[in-house]
Enzyme design. Sequence first.
Site, short mmCIF file in Angstrom:
data_model
loop_
_atom_site.label_atom_id
_atom_site.label_comp_id
_atom_site.label_asym_id
_atom_site.label_seq_id
_atom_site.Cartn_x
_atom_site.Cartn_y
_atom_site.Cartn_z
N GLU A 1 3.80 -0.55 11.00
CA GLU A 1 3.28 0.66 11.80
C GLU A 1 3.35 0.44 13.28
O GLU A 1 4.04 1.22 14.04
CB GLU A 1 2.18 1.25 11.47
CG GLU A 1 2.02 2.05 9.84
CD GLU A 1 0.61 2.52 9.41
OE1 GLU A 1 0.68 3.19 8.51
OE2 GLU A 1 -0.49 2.44 10.16
N HIS B 1 0.59 9.97 7.65
CA HIS B 1 -0.37 9.60 6.79
C HIS B 1 -0.81 10.81 5.96
O HIS B 1 -1.79 10.60 5.23
CB HIS B 1 -1.67 9.35 7.64
CG HIS B 1 -1.48 7.89 8.16
ND1 HIS B 1 -0.92 7.58 9.42
CD2 HIS B 1 -2.06 6.67 7.95
CE1 HIS B 1 -0.99 6.31 9.70
NE2 HIS B 1 -1.84 5.71 8.76
#
Length: 241
Positions: free
Chosen positions: A140, A173
Amino acid sequence: MKRQYWYVIIAYIAMQLSSIAGVPLLLSLGIGSNSSSPAATASGYWAVLSFSITFFLVLILLREDIKERHNRSYVPLSIAWMWAIGGFFLALFAQGVAANIEWRVFGIEMGSENTKRIVEIIRLTPSLVIVTSIIGPILEELIFRKIIFGTLYHKYNFFVAATISSLLFAAVHMELEHLLLYSAIGFTFAFLYAKTKRIFVPIFAHVAMNTFVVLMQTVFADYIEQMLKETEKMHFIFGGF
């Protein structure tokens, strides 16, 4: 944007979507069939496999980019490590502030369903900890901070670059109700990268933060629950006077 950056982004998207075919494949092979929750167990094993493959592919594609050559704009390593360690606490603080704003202003309950689901899968497939605590955060940061934020930061000011990259980070997410919370965390990591020019700084802070959360909700979960019960008992006893 560099060509290899597009390859990395495509690989990351493919990894995120791969469970659609990967989990049924593992179930057809009997993986997870002895578990109390076969689908969740297979999902955990597939996450470990797909994240690991993507991780090594990304490292190969970015092997030249992640080498931090000498540059006067970089802060000294000693200072960078201070930012990395301090960044962990800064991210926790940002998360706490954002969670309270969501709760007090928008009435959104604290706690992440995504985190709860991951913790449940970790209990079934402990090896998933490698993904949640190490591989996931590194991927990420390389994608959302080094590639997306870094590319935008060359063209726009910090606020624009950090906002766009943080919103994308939050969207991945898949919890739109916690868009502010994830964006605040992403904004913090973008600040750490911009401040130090060293990608390992937000990587360390992110890894430390994820590891802390996982430990609190797995290894120390029973201990924390017991402490809360004892606190409630004491409040009941002294509250009677």
